[in-house]
Every structure is written in structure tokens, then in C-alpha cells.
Write an enzyme that holds these catalytic residues in place. Structure first.
Site, PDB file in Angstrom:
ATOM      1  N   HIS A 155      -1.390 -56.384  45.448  1.00 50.96           N
ATOM      2  CA  HIS A 155       0.250 -57.277  45.503  1.00 50.96           C
ATOM      3  C   HIS A 155       0.646 -57.226  44.222  1.00 50.96           C
ATOM      4  O   HIS A 155       2.149 -57.410  44.689  1.00 50.96           O
ATOM      5  CB  HIS A 155       0.077 -58.598  45.699  1.00 50.96           C
ATOM      6  N   ASP A 177      -8.545 -52.820  52.130  1.00 48.13           N
ATOM      7  CA  ASP A 177      -8.135 -54.467  52.385  1.00 48.13           C
ATOM      8  C   ASP A 177      -7.334 -54.222  53.036  1.00 48.13           C
ATOM      9  O   ASP A 177      -6.316 -53.282  53.551  1.00 48.13           O
ATOM     10  CB  ASP A 177      -7.532 -54.807  50.652  1.00 48.13           C
ATOM     11  N   HIS A 191      -4.744 -55.779  53.536  1.00 48.68           N
ATOM     12  CA  HIS A 191      -3.684 -55.875  53.474  1.00 48.68           C
ATOM     13  C   HIS A 191      -2.925 -55.020  52.416  1.00 48.68           C
ATOM     14  O   HIS A 191      -3.326 -54.703  52.260  1.00 48.68           O
ATOM     15  CB  HIS A 191      -2.854 -57.521  52.315  1.00 48.68           C
ATOM     16  N   ASP A 199     -12.058 -58.049  52.916  1.00 41.44           N
ATOM     17  CA  ASP A 199     -10.778 -58.907  53.765  1.00 41.44           C
ATOM     18  C   ASP A 199     -10.719 -58.781  55.297  1.00 41.44           C
ATOM     19  O   ASP A 199      -9.866 -59.565  55.892  1.00 41.44           O
ATOM     20  CB  ASP A 199      -9.398 -59.621  53.398  1.00 41.44           C
TER      21      ASP A 199
HETATM   22 ZN    ZN Z   1      -6.424 -59.232  50.931  1.00 37.07          ZN
END
Ligand code: ZN
Length: 341
Positions: free
Chosen positions: A158, A193, A195, A282
Site C-alpha cells: 500500500h 493479497d 487488498h 489475508d
Molecule cells: Zn492485505
């Protein structure tokens, strides 16, 4: 498989995380890395220490202002009256033209995207060590190992060139890809991931030599909200070299693996000579963040598909939070990868 690790991650132990306005302890805890390490050891993988590079590998991706801010922020913050132990901005420049500020509180707002990246006294040392883990593993691949796994903590995907966010400070995946790019003309990144890898996308968005592909929970209803949509395809010379494959929140192995096939098809067309996997765990059905419902068998199958590309491959640890399945899912992924080589 060679597993690169540094125990310096433990000095970063973020305490602050807000969920719907409620303050909680961050899910990004040191125990994540110790559990992953123990599981990898138990499965017979070889642990290798990270080399010392300093900030050089990170400086290939991040701006000087940002690196300076990360280094000094906690120390200067501690000198402010009534300051908390973690740097958390209370103001952001948001979407309008703005001027880079001198005051630390302003710099914090500039460089920290959200409330999920508090900077404590150990954050810089841990983030730097995490980038060194990625660089060490990248150099193993450059030295001729067909694959390596960088057990990075804190995670990185991120983080933009000049902005932290979502538990991430230095973008280990981008740092590794940039390093591989030194000797490979085309490098692909696949981010699995849960995200979207928004920082990685941002860093390479206008480049045609690093393909970025991300499979993640649909940002229409999931962090990072502003990025990760299917229409984001790259800009300028990089147009067509970013592929987002958002999945409905709560979907499981079937759609996830089908998205994996689409991702790998695009990667084959791109014809890279090296591959970086942003390996968040995740997406697991057991993960406390509950974005997707991927099983251990799903991770095993995805790894096998990726390994079958036959490319020199660097696996970089991203997210994946405390659950009984965290270590098991890593072992499933690594064994799926090795079995298909
Ligand atoms: Zn993540």
C-alpha cells in the site's frame, strides 16, 4: 525454498488502528512474522538472514523527502508537546493543489494516507530491515536461484513512492521488482493479497517495463476504496500495463483461481523474464479481515499455477493476519509452488 528473514521487524509494534471510528490494537502484529517463520521452519525450508544494504534499495523506489520523513518522524514527534508515542496525522492535503509543508504535523498528513500506518519509535528500523529482506531475496534470484521467499514485515504494497498507508511504509514488492529490473528487461508483479496493491500500482503506473496485476476484494466495498478498480489500466507509456481483477467480497476459491488464470494469461502475453508475487495470505477464509474465503487448497492451487510459468520468481510477504491457519496457508502455498516446479 530459501526463506529470507530478519528479526528486526519486532521493534515495530503498531498500537493504533481505527475500525468504524473505534480504536483497536493494529492487526499488523509482530507475532504474524514469528508464526510464519515457525511454520516455514517446521516444513523444512531453509532460513537465510537478510544482508545489510541501508536505504539504497528503498531509494530506488521512494522519494528523498519521504525517506527523510520516515527516519525522523518518531523522534521529532516525541519533542512536540503532549504528543502520543505514535505519529498519527490529524490533517491531510486531500484532493486539491497543495504545498509541501515544513511542520512535522503537516508532513505527517502529506506522507501518511490513513490512520492505519502509525509511526512508532521502531518503525523506520523495522521498515528498513523489511526492505533489506526483499533486496536480499531479490539478489538470490539474480544470483541464479529459481525462487526465494522474502518474509517481509511490515508489509509494503500500500506504500506509494512518497506515502505510507494500510500498515505499509516501504514497498518491498516494488523494491524487489525494481532490483530485478536491473538485469531483466521486463518484470511482472502479481499481487494476490486480499487488498488491492495500490502503492505498487502507483509506483509503476506509467511504465511499460513492469506489468502490475492485482487480484483482490472489490474496492467498491473494501479498502483501499479509491484504487483497484478494473478501469485503472495504466497511464502514458504504461497504458495497458496494469490489470485489476476485483472479486466480490466474500467469494471463494472458484472465482479467485479463475482470476488467477486471467492474470497468468496476461503475464504470458507480457513475456517477462522475472516475476514477483505480492503474497498476502489475508484472502484466507480464516483471516480476521474477512475479505475473501480462500482455503488452504486454494492457496496450494494458485501457487502451482504461478510456478508452472517457469519464471525466476520472488515471493514477497504482504498481508495475512493472526489466525490458526496463517502458518498453514504459507506452507500450502510454498508446497504448491515447489511441487509444480
Ligand atoms: Zn492485505
Amino acid at each position: 525454498m530459501k526463506i529470507v528473514y530478519s528479526d528486526k521487524h519486532a521493534v515495530h509494534d503498531p498500537q493504533t488502528f481505527f475500525v468504524r471510528g473505534v480504536k483497536q490494537r493494529s492487526a499488523e502484529q509482530p507475532e504474524r512474522a514469528t508464526r510464519l517463520l515457525a511454520a516455514a521452519k517446521d516444513a523444512g525450508h531453509e532460513i537465510v538472514g537478510a544482508k545489510v544494504y541501508g536505504a539504497g534499495p528503498a531509494a530506488a523506489v521512494h522519494t528523498p523527502d519521504y525517506l527523510d520523513f520516515l527516519q525522523v518522524a518518531a523522534r521529532e514527534w516525541a519533542r512536540l508537546p503532549n504528543a502520543s508515542t505514535e505519529v498519527i496525522p490529524n490533517v491531510h492535503p486531500a484532493r486539491y493543489a497543495a504545498t509541501y509543508p515544513k511542520a512535522l504535523a503537516g508532513r505527517a498528513g502529506w506522507h501518511q494516507a490513513d490512520l492505519a500506518c502509525p509511526i512508532g519509535p521502531g518503525t523506520w528500523d523495522a521498515a528498513l530491515a523489511s526492505s533489506e529482506v526483499a533486496a536480499t531475496a531479490a539478489d538470490l534470484v539474480l544470483d541464479g536461484f529459481r525462487e526465494a521467499y522474502a518474509l517481509c514485515r511490515p508489509p509494503g504494497h500500500h506504500a506509494y513512492a512518497d506515502m505510507a498507508g494500510g500498515f505499509c511504509f516501504l514497498n518491498n514488492t516494488a523494491i524487489a521488482a525494481r532490483r530485478l529490473r536491473g538485469r531483466h528487461e521486463r518484470v511482472a508483479i502479481l499481487d494476490v493479497d486480499v487488498h488491492h496493491g495500490n502503492g505498487t500500482q502507483g509506483i509503476f503506473y506509467d511504465r511499460p517495463d513492469v506489468l502490475t496485476v492485482s487480484i483482490h476484494a472489490d474496492p467498491a466495498n473494501y479498502y483501499p476504496y479509491f484504487w483497484g478498480h478494473a478501469h485503472e489500466t495504466g497511464a502514458g507509456a504504461g497504458h495497458g500495463f496494469n490489470l485489476n481483477l476485483p472479486q466480490p467480497v466474500g467469494s471463494g476459491d472458484g472465482p479467485w483461481l479463475a482470476a488467477g488464470d486471467a492474470a497468468l494469461q496476461r503475464i504470458r502475453e507480457f513475456a517477462p523474464t522475472a516475476l514477483v508475487i505480492a503474497l498476502g495470505l489475508d484472502a484466507s477464509e480464516s483471516d480476521p479481515l474477512q475479505g475473501l474465503k480462500v482455503t488452504g487448497a486454494g492457496f496450494h492451487a494458485m501457487a502451482g499455477k504461478i510456478a508452472a510459468l517457469g519464471l525466476p520468481t520472488l515471493l514477497v510477504q504482504e498481508g495475512g493476519y493472526l489466525s490458526d491457519d496463517l502458518g498453514r496457508n504459507l506452507v500450502q502455498f510454498l508446497s504448491g509452488f515447489e511441487q509444480a516446479r
